[in-house]
Each structure stands twice: as structure tokens, then as C-alpha cells.
Design a protein around this motif. Sequence first.
Motif, PDB file in Angstrom:
ATOM      1  N   PHE A   1       0.846  -1.214   0.000  1.00  0.00           N
ATOM      2  CA  PHE A   1       0.000   0.000   0.000  1.00  0.00           C
ATOM      3  C   PHE A   1       0.876   1.256   0.000  1.00  0.00           C
ATOM      4  O   PHE A   1       0.761   2.118  -0.856  1.00  0.00           O
ATOM      5  N   GLY A   2       1.761   1.351   0.992  1.00  0.00           N
ATOM      6  CA  GLY A   2       2.602   2.546   1.114  1.00  0.00           C
ATOM      7  C   GLY A   2       3.586   2.675  -0.042  1.00  0.00           C
ATOM      8  O   GLY A   2       3.776   3.755  -0.591  1.00  0.00           O
ATOM      9  N   GLY A   3       4.189   1.560  -0.422  1.00  0.00           N
ATOM     10  CA  GLY A   3       5.206   1.589  -1.472  1.00  0.00           C
ATOM     11  C   GLY A   3       4.621   2.013  -2.806  1.00  0.00           C
ATOM     12  O   GLY A   3       5.190   2.829  -3.527  1.00  0.00           O
ATOM     13  N   ARG A   4       3.464   1.465  -3.140  1.00  0.00           N
ATOM     14  CA  ARG A   4       2.850   1.796  -4.431  1.00  0.00           C
ATOM     15  C   ARG A   4       2.330   3.225  -4.455  1.00  0.00           C
ATOM     16  O   ARG A   4       2.414   3.905  -5.478  1.00  0.00           O
TER      17      ARG A   4
ATOM     18  N   ILE B   1      10.544   5.696   5.655  1.00  0.00           N
ATOM     19  CA  ILE B   1       9.868   6.617   6.563  1.00  0.00           C
ATOM     20  C   ILE B   1       9.306   7.815   5.818  1.00  0.00           C
ATOM     21  O   ILE B   1       8.911   8.811   6.422  1.00  0.00           O
ATOM     22  N   ASN B   2       9.231   7.688   4.505  1.00  0.00           N
ATOM     23  CA  ASN B   2       8.650   8.751   3.688  1.00  0.00           C
ATOM     24  C   ASN B   2       7.196   8.997   4.099  1.00  0.00           C
ATOM     25  O   ASN B   2       6.416   8.056   4.259  1.00  0.00           O
ATOM     26  N   ILE B   3       6.830  10.272   4.240  1.00  0.00           N
ATOM     27  CA  ILE B   3       5.491  10.623   4.740  1.00  0.00           C
ATOM     28  C   ILE B   3       4.383  10.076   3.841  1.00  0.00           C
ATOM     29  O   ILE B   3       3.293   9.730   4.312  1.00  0.00           O
ATOM     30  N   SER B   4       4.661   9.939   2.533  1.00  0.00           N
ATOM     31  CA  SER B   4       3.614   9.456   1.630  1.00  0.00           C
ATOM     32  C   SER B   4       3.195   8.029   1.982  1.00  0.00           C
ATOM     33  O   SER B   4       2.043   7.638   1.818  1.00  0.00           O
ATOM     34  N   ARG B   5       4.134   7.255   2.480  1.00  0.00           N
ATOM     35  CA  ARG B   5       3.792   5.877   2.862  1.00  0.00           C
ATOM     36  C   ARG B   5       2.820   5.849   4.038  1.00  0.00           C
ATOM     37  O   ARG B   5       1.840   5.117   4.055  1.00  0.00           O
ATOM     38  N   LEU B   6       3.121   6.679   5.041  1.00  0.00           N
ATOM     39  CA  LEU B   6       2.257   6.722   6.223  1.00  0.00           C
ATOM     40  C   LEU B   6       0.845   7.160   5.871  1.00  0.00           C
ATOM     41  O   LEU B   6      -0.127   6.581   6.346  1.00  0.00           O
ATOM     42  N   LEU B   7       0.745   8.192   5.034  1.00  0.00           N
ATOM     43  CA  LEU B   7      -0.585   8.690   4.673  1.00  0.00           C
ATOM     44  C   LEU B   7      -1.389   7.594   3.985  1.00  0.00           C
ATOM     45  O   LEU B   7      -2.575   7.420   4.246  1.00  0.00           O
ATOM     46  N   ALA B   8      -0.717   6.824   3.117  1.00  0.00           N
ATOM     47  CA  ALA B   8      -1.416   5.732   2.431  1.00  0.00           C
ATOM     48  C   ALA B   8      -1.932   4.704   3.436  1.00  0.00           C
ATOM     49  O   ALA B   8      -3.045   4.183   3.300  1.00  0.00           O
ATOM     50  N   GLN B   9      -1.137   4.443   4.454  1.00  0.00           N
ATOM     51  CA  GLN B   9      -1.512   3.411   5.423  1.00  0.00           C
ATOM     52  C   GLN B   9      -2.726   3.810   6.267  1.00  0.00           C
ATOM     53  O   GLN B   9      -3.463   2.953   6.743  1.00  0.00           O
TER      54      GLN B   9
END
Length: 431
Positions: A109-112, A214-222
Motif C-alpha cells: 500500500f505505502g510503497g505503491r 519513513i517517507n510521509i507518503s507511505r504513512l498517509l497511504a496506510q
Amino acid sequence: MKLYNLKDNSEQVSFAQAVKQGLGKQQGLFFPQDLPEFSAAEIDELLKLDFVTRSSHILTAFIGDEIPKAELEVLVKDAFAFPAPVAQVEPDVATLELYHGPTLAFKDFGGRFMAQVLGKVAGNQPVTILTATSGDTGAAVAHAFYRLNNVQVVILYPEGKISPLQEKLFCTLGENIHTVAIKDDFDACQALVKQSFDDEELKKALYLNSANSINISRLLAQICYYFEAVAQIPADKREHLVISVPSGNFGDLTAGLLAKSMGLPVKRFIAATNANDTVPRYLDKGEWAPHQTVATLSNAMDVSQPNNWPRIEELFNRKGWSLKDLGHGVVSDEVTKDTVRELDKKGYISEPHAAIAYRILRDQLQEGEYGLFLGTAHPAKFKESVEEILNKELPLPQALAERADLPLLSHFLPSDFAQLREFLMKLAPKQ
Ligand SMILES: Cc1ncc(COP(=O)(O)O)c(C=O)c1O
């Protein structure tokens, strides 16, 4: 969207900048300046939407107009192209299965999403992602960036030191995914990556970027899959919901707590760890005292200095919450094994990470509460240990089975920077 560096609040960046940069000065983490909130009525409406539409609303609430909502929805649709089903395990306990993506783990999820966003914010500028892997990350990064325009991916891994199935999962893709087997160990691969980032000429020629976890975009996706879980839970259970999160670097738990801060009805969260128990001990005793990391069965959680913890502390401070309300628990390898067997007897095949979350949830769930634990990886990803614990063979899921017979497309290099540099330079986009 504005974000600030937790180590130096004067460093403030846009969402695009935070995604491109990853970390701030002094290796500080970026944290959102505004924490969006939905009213109870808005949450009810959100929960009626499908996963992609709802996720676009949630992400827009953070990102704002840096990516117009209609464009964001296209990115989300590409990124979240597989389901996150809730499966019932017992009458009062269910699990959120986050392993139906191409690499069979929640990281998809976060990676994509990060790959989609990076492609967007980099505009027409080419990017080369360079990373070293001991198995898992390589697969998630390779699949996330596969066939994206203007992006080349180079993944170094130690030759003969990752499982053959892992290797098949990401070294059979080709096209913009270049895999390099290095005749040495994982540390040597990491050192080569570091050397590449220290080489200014190379960095510029290739537009090097690391797909940092730890990129913020990954967290938001999660955050989005916590809403998806609640949407699938019967409405009368929602107010009594307790969510248990198997934790290593605490990114997943951070995302869950951010979902709660937006108004998602979750009564409490539980941070579930293996013997690497820095956080549970900190919550009990108030002292941050990491021990030496120990190897466990749930090896993706073998982290004694969880790098997302400062974000959790910041969120609790900003919201005026008390860390006393954060549930926590620790599970040994022996109990993990027993729990995988216990779940199997109930008709649910699990793996060590999810089993830890289930164990603590089951032990701490109170009368009238409804429990959910996160299933962060497909049991087949931990085939060897699960088969040994259960004493039976696990069938290969399709994503693995369909790659098992494809030829490996890896390049082979010694652990020598000059040779790697020559290889990389050939990938440099024409100026
Ligand atoms: C299967 C699995 N479960 C749990 C975790 C822990 O997640 P986090 O690092 O976000 O706490 C990981 C981390 O890599 C993982 O791979």
C-alpha cells in the motif's frame, strides 16, 4: 500541505518536497502541520464509500491542493489495486488482511502510493531509485515502481543470501527494474548504495533517490486501510473497537493513530511487539532504554530503536492524549509458535507477526469489546517457519507461483564500487 521537521521545527516543507527529500536536517522526520478532522456525520458518510473514493478524500484532507483531487484519485486507484478484506476469526475478533498486493505484504500500500506520488511530483524529471535489500523491501519497491515512466530502479542484493522465492519475486520483472546480485553480504550492498549517494557526479547524472521507508507518503497511504477496516465492521461494533498492531518501526501504528486523530472511531490501540520491546518497557517504566536487537521468529519486527516513535509522541502531544492509554504487550517466540498453532486450530492460517498481534489482543480484550488485529504478511512469505510450526505444507499463493518458473534477469557484480558505477552510468538519462 505543510510539514515540519521534528528535530528542527524551523525547517518547513511542502508535501512534494517531503516526498522527494524523505528526511529533514539532522535525519529529522517530517510531521504534518495541520491534522485534519472529520465530524462523526462525515465519518459515517466516508465509511459508505468504496475504498478508492474514500481514500482519495482522506488523502486530500492532508495533501490539499498540491495534487488536485481528481488527479489524486487516479494515483490512488493505481496504487490500491487490490483489496484489504476483514476476515472473521472468532465471534469477537477479526483480522485485516493487508497481504493481497503483488508482494503479499502491507508494504504494497505505502510503497505503491509513494511510487505514484513520486512519479507525479518529479514531473518530467527522470528519477533513479537505488536501494539495497535483504529480500522484502526489494520486492515491494520493484513492484511499486515497475513500468512507471521516467523511473529506473536499481536493487542490489547479496548473491545467494536471499530465499530463491524472494529472488524470483523481484528479479524476473525486467524493463525499468534492474536487479544486481552482489558477490558479498547485505552490509556490502548497503555500503555500495551509500557510496553511490556520496558520489555527487553520479547522483546528479542519475537523479538518485532512495525509496525511504519513513517517507510521509507511505504513512498517509496506510491511514486509508484503517478506515477500510472499520467500513467492513458491523456498525454496532465500531464504538467498541480495539485494534492490535504488530510493530517494529511503528509506522503502521502511527498511521492507525493518525486515523483515530481524524475521527475514526477506535476505542484503543495496542502496540504488539516481540522480544525487541523498547516501547512496551518505555510505556511501563517511562524510561527509553533500547537493548541490543535480538533475532526472533517475527524478524521484520526485530527493531530496538523504532524510527517512527517520535511521530507517535508528537501526535499524542498535539492531541493532548496520554500514552497511558496506549495498550501494549510483548510475545516470546515460544508463545508465538503456540499462537500460530492455536489460530490454525480455529481454521485460520497465520504467520508470526500477525500471531503476536492476535495473542496480545486476545489476552487484553474485555467483555463487550470487538478486536481487530492486522495481518501484515501472507503466511507463505514465512513459509519455512510456518510449515515447521504447523508441520504441514503451505500452498504457494498465485503471485509467487506465477513467477517461480520465470528466468532470473539479474546482473552479477563483485562488491566493487568502480564496476557498479560503470553499470549505473550506462543507465543515466541523456541530458
Ligand atoms: C510482516 C510485517 N509485520 C509487521 C511489521 C512492522 O511494521 P512497522 O515497522 O510499521 O511497525 C513489518 C515491518 O517491516 C512487517 O514486514
